[in-house]
Design a protein around this motif. Sequence first.
Motif, PDB file in Angstrom:
ATOM      1  N   ILE A 192       0.879  -1.208   0.123  1.00  0.00           N
ATOM      2  CA  ILE A 192       0.055   0.085   0.118  1.00  0.00           C
ATOM      3  C   ILE A 192       0.942   1.254  -0.047  1.00  0.00           C
ATOM      4  O   ILE A 192       0.689   2.286  -0.594  1.00  0.00           O
ATOM      5  N   ILE A 193       2.038   1.313   0.687  1.00  0.00           N
ATOM      6  CA  ILE A 193       2.742   2.437   0.785  1.00  0.00           C
ATOM      7  C   ILE A 193       3.433   2.388  -0.631  1.00  0.00           C
ATOM      8  O   ILE A 193       3.676   3.540  -1.081  1.00  0.00           O
ATOM      9  N   ALA A 194       3.995   1.391  -1.143  1.00  0.00           N
ATOM     10  CA  ALA A 194       4.603   1.447  -2.347  1.00  0.00           C
ATOM     11  C   ALA A 194       3.634   2.029  -3.611  1.00  0.00           C
ATOM     12  O   ALA A 194       3.959   2.655  -4.481  1.00  0.00           O
ATOM     13  N   LEU A 195       2.308   1.772  -3.344  1.00  0.00           N
ATOM     14  CA  LEU A 195       1.451   2.302  -4.305  1.00  0.00           C
ATOM     15  C   LEU A 195       1.131   3.534  -4.247  1.00  0.00           C
ATOM     16  O   LEU A 195       0.873   4.461  -5.243  1.00  0.00           O
ATOM     17  N   LEU A 196       1.208   4.163  -2.926  1.00  0.00           N
ATOM     18  CA  LEU A 196       1.002   5.675  -2.760  1.00  0.00           C
ATOM     19  C   LEU A 196       2.176   6.441  -3.152  1.00  0.00           C
ATOM     20  O   LEU A 196       2.025   7.421  -3.770  1.00  0.00           O
ATOM     21  N   ILE A 197       3.253   5.876  -3.060  1.00  0.00           N
ATOM     22  CA  ILE A 197       4.531   6.578  -3.467  1.00  0.00           C
ATOM     23  C   ILE A 197       4.779   6.498  -4.961  1.00  0.00           C
ATOM     24  O   ILE A 197       4.917   7.743  -5.601  1.00  0.00           O
TER      25      ILE A 197
END
Length: 140
Positions: free
Chosen positions: A21-26
Amino acid sequence: MTTQADIEDKPKFSVIWIIPIIALLITGWMLYQHQANKGHTIFIKMTDADGIIAGKTEVRVKSVKVGLVESLKLELAQNAVVAKVRILQPYRDLLAEDSSFWVVKPRIDESGISGMNTLLSGVYIELSPVKQKHVRASSP
């Protein structure tokens, strides 16, 4: 004798999903920044594209790069060449309806020699961000 199984409720959300999820947001943020800083696309119609190379020919104002020719398209019906030019975001304010463009290349004519700096750097397009001042007629 009956034995009972102990049933535990599994958590509905696993902590391991935080990383994707963090990778998708970045990734989303990086795509947004790329689009926001991309610049402004304009189209310049000219009679020929002599010396202009897509991806290499720069657009300059006072020898400062403000854009780049992205592609060239031949328009046979109008007997013209259309250059797709991307003006860099910080210089977007230089564009006005009365801005003028011309190709700078080495020339020799009756007035002398011009464009000698293009022998090493190559042909470029010069932008003149002239904004005409409209004068209002005043009545006495």
